[in-house]
Design a protein around this motif. Structure first.
Motif, short mmCIF file in Angstrom:
data_model
loop_
_atom_site.label_atom_id
_atom_site.label_comp_id
_atom_site.label_asym_id
_atom_site.label_seq_id
_atom_site.Cartn_x
_atom_site.Cartn_y
_atom_site.Cartn_z
N ARG A 90 0.80 -1.23 0.00
CA ARG A 90 0.00 0.00 0.00
C ARG A 90 0.83 1.28 0.00
O ARG A 90 0.49 2.26 -0.64
N GLU A 91 1.92 1.28 0.76
CA GLU A 91 2.68 2.53 0.88
C GLU A 91 4.17 2.29 1.07
O GLU A 91 4.60 1.15 1.34
N LYS A 92 4.95 3.36 0.96
CA LYS A 92 6.40 3.25 1.10
C LYS A 92 6.75 3.15 2.58
O LYS A 92 6.47 4.07 3.36
N VAL A 93 7.30 2.03 2.96
CA VAL A 93 7.67 1.82 4.36
C VAL A 93 9.19 1.96 4.46
O VAL A 93 9.93 1.34 3.69
N ALA A 94 9.66 2.78 5.41
CA ALA A 94 11.10 3.00 5.54
C ALA A 94 11.77 1.86 6.30
O ALA A 94 12.88 1.43 5.97
N ILE A 95 11.12 1.42 7.36
CA ILE A 95 11.73 0.38 8.20
C ILE A 95 10.65 -0.38 8.97
O ILE A 95 9.61 0.19 9.31
N VAL A 96 10.94 -1.66 9.20
CA VAL A 96 10.03 -2.52 9.99
C VAL A 96 10.82 -3.03 11.19
O VAL A 96 11.99 -3.40 11.05
N LYS A 147 13.94 -2.58 4.91
CA LYS A 147 14.85 -2.93 6.01
C LYS A 147 14.02 -3.45 7.20
O LYS A 147 13.05 -2.80 7.61
N THR A 148 14.43 -4.58 7.75
CA THR A 148 13.64 -5.19 8.82
C THR A 148 14.55 -5.56 9.98
O THR A 148 15.49 -6.35 9.82
N ILE A 149 14.26 -4.97 11.13
CA ILE A 149 15.08 -5.20 12.32
C ILE A 149 14.33 -6.15 13.26
O ILE A 149 13.14 -5.98 13.51
N VAL A 150 15.06 -7.13 13.77
CA VAL A 150 14.48 -8.09 14.71
C VAL A 150 15.31 -8.06 16.00
O VAL A 150 16.49 -7.70 15.97
N SER A 151 14.69 -8.42 17.12
CA SER A 151 15.41 -8.43 18.40
C SER A 151 15.55 -9.90 18.81
O SER A 151 14.55 -10.55 19.13
N ASN A 164 24.44 -16.16 13.67
CA ASN A 164 25.10 -15.86 12.41
C ASN A 164 24.27 -14.84 11.65
O ASN A 164 23.10 -15.07 11.36
N VAL A 165 24.89 -13.70 11.37
CA VAL A 165 24.17 -12.63 10.67
C VAL A 165 25.03 -12.20 9.47
O VAL A 165 26.18 -11.78 9.65
N GLY A 166 24.48 -12.39 8.29
CA GLY A 166 25.22 -12.02 7.07
C GLY A 166 26.52 -12.81 6.92
O GLY A 166 27.51 -12.27 6.44
N GLY A 167 26.52 -14.05 7.39
CA GLY A 167 27.71 -14.91 7.25
C GLY A 167 28.75 -14.67 8.33
O GLY A 167 29.81 -15.29 8.31
N GLU A 168 28.49 -13.77 9.26
CA GLU A 168 29.45 -13.49 10.33
C GLU A 168 28.88 -13.90 11.68
O GLU A 168 27.69 -13.77 11.92
N GLU A 203 19.45 -6.22 18.49
CA GLU A 203 18.74 -6.00 17.23
C GLU A 203 19.67 -6.27 16.06
O GLU A 203 20.83 -5.84 16.06
N PHE A 204 19.13 -7.00 15.08
CA PHE A 204 19.90 -7.32 13.87
C PHE A 204 19.01 -7.19 12.65
O PHE A 204 17.78 -7.18 12.75
N ASP A 205 19.67 -7.17 11.48
CA ASP A 205 18.95 -7.14 10.20
C ASP A 205 18.33 -8.52 9.97
O ASP A 205 19.04 -9.51 9.76
N GLY A 206 17.01 -8.57 10.01
CA GLY A 206 16.29 -9.84 9.88
C GLY A 206 16.54 -10.55 8.55
O GLY A 206 16.39 -11.77 8.46
N HIS A 207 16.90 -9.79 7.51
CA HIS A 207 17.15 -10.41 6.20
C HIS A 207 18.48 -11.15 6.18
O HIS A 207 18.77 -11.90 5.26
N GLN A 208 19.33 -10.89 7.19
CA GLN A 208 20.68 -11.48 7.21
C GLN A 208 20.83 -12.59 8.25
O GLN A 208 21.87 -13.23 8.32
N VAL A 209 19.80 -12.78 9.10
CA VAL A 209 19.92 -13.74 10.21
C VAL A 209 19.81 -15.18 9.69
O VAL A 209 18.97 -15.49 8.85
#
Ligand SMILES: Cc1cc2nc3c(=O)[nH]c(=O)nc-3n(C[C@H](O)[C@H](O)[C@H](O)COP(=O)(O)OP(=O)(O)OC[C@H]3O[C@@H](n4cnc5c(N)ncnc54)[C@H](O)[C@@H]3O)c2cc1C
Length: 276
Positions: free
Chosen positions: A177-183, A205-209, A227-231, A241-247
């Protein structure tokens, strides 16, 4: 020693404690966590800051009683003090004017979402909250959440209140529906994983705790490694909090189960002792 000023069961198995902790309240920021020990022999229980009041010098924690240590915390009453109440720990949420922010809360994750929503609103964002629970009787803090968002969507898995279904459904619709900056998504691991999968095709961008099993919470033991983004990262000092797309969700899920047998045995022993 930090004194419990008030203690109540918000909904079955989920408890809220308001604690006298002026030093922590003075520094606390949304997204940070604490380590709480019910007694000298207790475990160090990591819990996210659910609210803070700098003027009153209080910190609010909300926890689900699921095992020995959280059962011990649930058994404590107003007037008693925790053996240890340490914090604030970890990195705070990135509070700034992002634009439109969607905050997704699942179950007990409603509590840590609240201060993030409040601070995001103060920073001038359009704040949309999606609050989900398995059933109506497990929903809490709806009124509090409503005061800090522009749009408030509630879902229950079984349809006993508001919209029937999972939080990912309105999340997808909002991204369409709309432009979302961050979740921000906070709740059970599968919920955070599926929120991240939902936003990925939209490039939001999606942040998870992360609530990985944590022992010392100081970056020394490595127990909470993820492991986040291979690290390899430590949830306690690099997160929570980490980038959920990289977890690496599979690793997190399997590491959360490593002590299941010991946890079961410990709880059985605790319940038997309590009956005596
Ligand atoms: C940074 C962080 C913030 C958290 N914030 C909250 C919160 O605000 N509210 C809340 O209800 N829960 C929160 N948790 C989870 C909470 O710490 C665990 O539920 C608690 O430690 C369980 O302990 P137990 O002895 O009662 O249960 P156990 O029977 O020992 O374990 C039950 C389950 O809880 C998890 N767990 C166990 N020990 C730990 C541990 N030391 N660290 C993390 N997870 C563990 C495991 O998945 C385990 O299977 C958070 C965890 C982390 C890492």
């Amino acid at each position: 020693m930090s004194k419990i000023l008030s203690m109540r069961e918000l909904v079955p198995t989920i408890f809220e404690a308001v604690v006298e902790a002026p030093e922590i309240a003075r520094k606390a920021k949304a997204g940070e966590f604490l380590v709480v020990m019910p007694d000298e022999k207790g475990e160090r229980v990591p819990l996210t800051i659910a609210d803070f009041d700098r003027e009153k010098g209080t910190i609010t924690i909300v926890f689900m009683a699921i095992g020995t240590s959280t059962y011990k915390l649930a058994a404590m009453k107003a007037g008693q003090s925790y053996y240890a109440f340490v914090g604030p720990l970890g990195h705070a949420s990135e509070i700034k004017n992002h634009g439109t922010v969607v905050l997704v809360a699942g179950g007990v994750g409603t509590a840590p979402i609240y201060p993030i929503a409040r601070e995001m609103k103060k920073a001038g964002n359009k704040v949309i909250c999606i609050q989900g629970a398995r059933t109506k009787d497990l929903l809490f803090w709806q009124d509090k959440i409503a005061t800090v968002c522009d749009e408030h969507i509630i879902t229950t898995d079984d349809g006993t209140f508001a919209r029937k279904g999972l939080v990912t459904e309105p999340l997808k619709e909002i991204c369409e529906r709309e432009k979302v900056a961050i979740v921000y998504a906070i709740g059970p691991v599968p919920m955070m994983k599926f929120c991240s999968l939902t936003t990925k095709p939209f490039g939001v961008k999606t942040i998870v705790s992360l609530n990985s099993i944590m022992i010392d919470a100081t970056g020394m033991c490595g127990g909470c490694r993820v492991n986040v983004g291979g690290e390899t990262k430590f949830t306690c000092v690099d997160g929570p909090e980490f980038d959920g797309h990289q977890v690496d969700w599979n690793l997190l899920t399997s590491r959360q189960k490593i002590y299941l047998a010991e946890e079961k045995c410990s709880l059985q022993k605790y319940v038997e002792e309590a009956k005596k």
